[in-house]
Write a protein that holds these residues in place. Structure first.
Motif, short mmCIF file in Angstrom:
data_model
loop_
_atom_site.label_atom_id
_atom_site.label_comp_id
_atom_site.label_asym_id
_atom_site.label_seq_id
_atom_site.Cartn_x
_atom_site.Cartn_y
_atom_site.Cartn_z
N ASP A 231 -9.19 102.09 32.08
CA ASP A 231 -8.17 103.06 31.66
C ASP A 231 -8.68 103.95 30.52
O ASP A 231 -8.41 105.16 30.50
CB ASP A 231 -6.90 102.33 31.21
N ILE A 234 -10.94 106.59 31.98
CA ILE A 234 -10.19 107.62 32.69
C ILE A 234 -9.56 108.60 31.70
O ILE A 234 -9.60 109.83 31.88
CB ILE A 234 -9.11 106.97 33.58
N ARG A 235 -8.99 108.06 30.61
CA ARG A 235 -8.39 108.94 29.61
C ARG A 235 -9.44 109.83 28.94
O ARG A 235 -9.18 111.00 28.66
CB ARG A 235 -7.64 108.11 28.56
N GLU A 237 -12.20 110.87 30.30
CA GLU A 237 -12.57 111.91 31.26
C GLU A 237 -11.53 113.02 31.29
O GLU A 237 -11.87 114.21 31.33
CB GLU A 237 -12.72 111.29 32.65
N GLU A 238 -10.24 112.64 31.24
CA GLU A 238 -9.20 113.65 31.21
C GLU A 238 -9.28 114.50 29.93
O GLU A 238 -9.11 115.72 29.97
CB GLU A 238 -7.83 112.99 31.31
N THR A 239 -9.55 113.83 28.81
CA THR A 239 -9.67 114.56 27.55
C THR A 239 -10.84 115.54 27.59
O THR A 239 -10.73 116.68 27.13
CB THR A 239 -9.84 113.57 26.39
N GLU A 241 -12.11 116.92 30.19
CA GLU A 241 -11.75 118.03 31.07
C GLU A 241 -10.86 119.04 30.35
O GLU A 241 -11.05 120.25 30.46
CB GLU A 241 -11.03 117.47 32.31
N GLN A 242 -9.90 118.53 29.56
CA GLN A 242 -9.03 119.44 28.81
C GLN A 242 -9.81 120.20 27.75
O GLN A 242 -9.59 121.40 27.53
CB GLN A 242 -7.90 118.64 28.15
N LYS A 245 -11.65 123.00 29.40
CA LYS A 245 -10.76 124.12 29.69
C LYS A 245 -10.46 124.91 28.41
O LYS A 245 -10.46 126.14 28.41
CB LYS A 245 -9.46 123.61 30.31
N ASP A 280 -2.50 119.11 23.97
CA ASP A 280 -2.64 118.04 24.95
C ASP A 280 -3.73 117.08 24.55
O ASP A 280 -3.60 115.87 24.71
CB ASP A 280 -2.95 118.65 26.32
N GLU A 284 -3.38 112.97 23.95
CA GLU A 284 -4.20 111.93 24.54
C GLU A 284 -4.88 111.11 23.46
O GLU A 284 -5.06 109.91 23.58
CB GLU A 284 -5.25 112.57 25.45
#
Length: 815
Positions: A231, A234-235, A237-239, A241-242, A245, A280, A284
């Motif tokens: 987990d 995964i978090r 990786e999301e961070t 990605e944000q 961006k 965001d 996270e």
């Protein structure tokens, strides 16, 4: 005290009980609750602390266990940690020794197995969603093998029980036949052996069952850790990605700001460019970070918040960083738009930032014989003892007050906060930051002469400018006013009182500091803590700050209580520790601040609070569940070679730099201070005495005029004769100019109206108060603040206008 259950040889058991642990030579042995589990020996002050505060832990895998006598034993891991323990009896000590030895053997065995398995499968970062790697596959395979082996052992156990029971029955039947005595003895031996065989086989099966249970419990723990790591990945990786961006948005916004016309300076576009991504990312970040438990302060303790608070209040928790992040981004966009706008006034006044000096002449290594000073003072009044510049640093007290603005960025950020509680955190950090420059500064600043000023104009490079003036000498008082383009105003009036205790000198700043914000109209006020200079007579000088500060928002009722812990040789806390709690008008706590006044401060948001156990003084402490602490302030490193430059900071090195256009009363123009900076200390001492004598003469003349204005001509003549009389001591003569007569005397910080040892007695002190000085400050007026209820000198204007015009005719010639 109840006796704990004796430990068994089975690995993995938890052993708990009371032991006496050696603390120090004052407290001796203290009763502590010890817990032995999984190869770790931990201790707590009480059983109630097991849920939140561990006082210490030692790993038995690398520890040495030694028995001293019938009740005492020592556990040490090679010098870093050593526990001197004492049991209540020899039996109790032996139980602990047995349990510790078994736990140590198990810990060493598990560590060896871990090293072997690590060699077989080298660690590598996961490259895909499978994440567990060969380590997880190996663990699962080992557990399956153990399970199958134990099933085989269970089958064997069933067979052994079945055949053993049959054997027992057969032997019983043979014994019942009553054959010869020899055969009976043989049968009895066979029966005993069969019984022992059955007992042994049962014990083996029990041990295997326990081993399987232990392996299964570890399997659950490993699986939970594996899921947590997955987990987390995964978090992350999301961070990432944000953040990618957000980076793209910022790049596009930057290119647009440098290419598009000035209409791009719409603030809505700044919000569109980078704020959502940062918000965001902050959510996270707060979602998976926890605040480590800190050492217990006196009034409260903090523990990590329950994870449910992170998910439930992610947006609220990130509001602090999100709001300040938005403001920072908007500021950057505003600066870009101003730079690209041809109609902006900044494009017409683009000037390079002035390069200020980074060094001053090194401090001379002058030998100072304290006896050579004191022997000339025998029989003299204390107020007439001149102190040489050898004890000083080449800055005045007005310049030291201006050093409070070294971390002005904290007030800039506070001005952008939407919440008053968040703003309070920045204001509290600013109050602490003002002490960071004092940790090595043992030199005494020059006491300002009456009417002396100091300006610090950083409007072009930092957005603020400040002015200080010595407004009184009885008691010595300095007023300070700073105004920033970022929407804040800082004002303070400080008077110093001191007490000499033989080994140390306590300096108590009197007066208050106020900070006002234009946008929110919040009005803050606070006072300073006590500064203590140790080893006055013998040893190396060192400085400590101690006391409590209450930062109050008079508009909202919010409050921050800061506690500066005094240094103690026996304390387990870090030196120079500062803790604080931010509460609203109802007393509800919202933020916790912690750190040191010489290094950094951190803050953390409180998610829940509860009453904990009683402290050492019987007072019930509050337990705060908080999010992970974030750094709010960090001290700037000292410039290279600071130890040879009076330990000045980068800002302090520039304060006495010569500047054109300043007032003739500015501290930069003070000749004795300039000579000391240049290393000409003998000349500085001579010049200092001339300035003091000049101020003494001006003071007498001003007092005569005040007496003539308030009295009849006959009384005025009488008072003039008294003023000229040799019976009037210099300590009374100079009155409010204590710092100019004895600037540098031992009594310059003594409380006002305190008579010194005089052969003529203290009767002249009321005479001084009967004819007060009529001095009026040049740039400040007294003001009764309705919010705080205090009276202080406030800037009345006119200084910067006079500087622009170059008109200083109204300034007195004090130098």
């Amino acid at each position: 005290m109840s006796e704990p259950k004796p430990p068994t040889p089975t690995p993995g058991d938890t052993y708990k009980g009371w032991l006496f642990k050696w603390t120090n030579y004052i407290k001796g042995y203290q009763r502590r609750w010890f817990v032995l589990s999984n190869g770790l020996l931990s201790y707590y002050r009480s059983q109630a602390e097991m849920g939140h505060t561990c006082r210490g832990t030692i790993n038995l895998a690398t520890a040495n266990i030694a028995v001293e006598d019938s009740c005492n034993f020592v556990i040490s891991n090679g010098g870093a940690q050593t526990y001197h323990l004492k049991a209540s009896s020899e039996v109790e000590r032996q139980r602990w020794i047995t349990a510790l030895e078994l736990a140590k053997a198990k810990a060493v065995h598990m560590q060896a197995e871990s090293d072997d398995s690590g060699d077989e499968c080298p660690a590598a970062p996961p490259s895909s969603g499978q994440g567990g790697g060969c380590r997880n596959l190996e663990i699962q395979s080992t557990l399956r093998t153990l399970g199958s082996k134990v099933e085989d052992l269970n089958t064997c156990n069933d067979l052994i029980v079945k055949h053993g029971s049959a054997l027992q029955r057969s032997l019983s039947e043979l014994e019942a036949l009553r054959v010869s005595g020899d055969v009976g003895d043989k049968m009895k031996q066979v029966t005993e052996r069969a019984t022992l065989f059955r007992i042994t086989s049962n014990a083996m099966i029990n041990a295997c069952r326990d081993f399987l249970s232990l392996a299964q419990s570890h399997s659950k723990r490993w699986q939970k850790a594996l899921h947590s790591e997955r987990d987390q990945r995964i978090r992350l990786e999301e961070t990432l990605e944000q953040l990618a961006k957000q980076h793209n948005h910022l790049e596009r916004a930057f290119r647009g700001a440098t290419v598009l016309p000035s209409s791009f300076s719409n603030p809505a576009l700044g919000n569109k460019g980078g704020v959502p991504g940062k918000g965001d990312a902050s959510d996270e970040d707060d979602d998976n970070e926890f605040f480590d438990a800190m050492e217990d302060p006196a009034e409260f303790i903090t523990v990590p918040a329950d994870p449910k608070y992170h998910r439930r209040s992610g947006s609220n928790a990130s509001g602090f960083s999100c709001e300040t992040g938005m403001d920072d981004q908007s500021v950057n966009f505003d600066e870009l738009s101003l730079a690209s706008n041809p109609e902006s006034p900044q494009t017409l006044e683009l000037e390079p930032v002035r390069q200020r000096r980074t060094r001053i002449p090194d401090k001379p290594n002058y030998y100072l014989n304290l006896w050579s000073i004191m022997k000339n003072c025998i029989g003299k009044e204390l107020s007439k003892i001149p102190m040489p510049v050898n004890f000083n640093e080449p800055l005045s007290m007005l310049q030291r007050l201006s050093e409070d603005l070294e971390y002005y960025e904290l007030l800039d950020k506070a001005a952008k906060c939407q919440s008053s509680l968040e703003q309070m955190c920045y204001v509290a950090a600013f109050t602490v930051s003002s002490y960071s420059t004092t940790v090595h500064r043992t030199g005494k600043p020059f006491n300002p002469l009456l009417g002396e000023t100091f300006e610090l104009d950083r409007l072009k490079d930092c957005g603020y400018r400040s002015l200080c003036e010595q407004v009184s000498h009885h008691p010595p008082a300095a007023a300070h006013h700073a105004l920033s383009e970022k929407g804040w105003t800082l004002r303070q009036e400080i008077t110093l009182a001191s007490k000499f205790r033989g080994k140390y000198l306590s300096i108590m700043p009197l007066g208050s500091i106020q900070c006002l914000f234009d946008k929110s109209e919040n009005h803050y006020s606070w006072k300073k803590v006590t500064t203590t200079v140790h080893n006055i007579i013998v040893g190396k000088l060192w400085i400590d700050q101690s006391g409590e500060i209450d930062v109050v928002n008079h508009k909202t009722g919010d409050r921050c209580h800061l506690k500066f812990a005094p240094y103690s040789y026996f304390s387990r806390d870090v030196p120079r520790k500062v803790t604080g709690v931010v509460t609203d008008k109802d007393g509800k706590a919202h933020y916790v601040l912690s750190g040191t006044w010489d290094e950094k401060m951190e803050f953390s948001r409180i998610m829940q609070s509860s009453k904990g156990e009683n402290g050492t003084e019987g007072k019930q402490r509050t337990v705060y569940q908080t999010l992970k602490a974030k750094e709010i302030w960090k001290k700037n490193p000292l410039p290279e070679g600071a130890e040879n430059m009076y330990f000045f900071s980068s800002l302090a090195l520039t304060l006495n730099e010569s500047e054109e256009g300043v007032a003739p009363t500015d501290s930069r123009r003070r000749p004795d201070q300039r000579m000391m900076e240049d290393g000409r200390w003998d000349e500085a001492n001579a010049e200092k005495q001339k300035l003091e004598e000049k101020q003494r003469i001006v003071r007498r003349e001003r007092e005569r005029e005040a007496v003539k204005a308030a009295s009849t001509p006959e009384e005025a003549v009488t008072e003039d004769s008294i003023n000229d009389s040799p019976l009037k001591t210099d300590g009374v003569e100079t009155g409010t100019e204590a710092s100019e007569v004895s600037d540098e005397t031992d009594t310059e910080d003594s409380p006002p109206l305190t008579p010194v040892a005089s052969p003529y007695g203290p009767s002249h002190v009321p005479f001084q108060s009967a004819h007060p000085d009529n001095y009026q400050a040049m740039w400040f007026d007294k003001f009764d603040d309705p919010a705080s209820g205090e009276t202080l000198h406030v800037y009345k204007g006119g200084y910067w206008e006079a500087k622009e015009q170059g008109s200083w005719d109204m300034c007195p010639e004090i130098f």
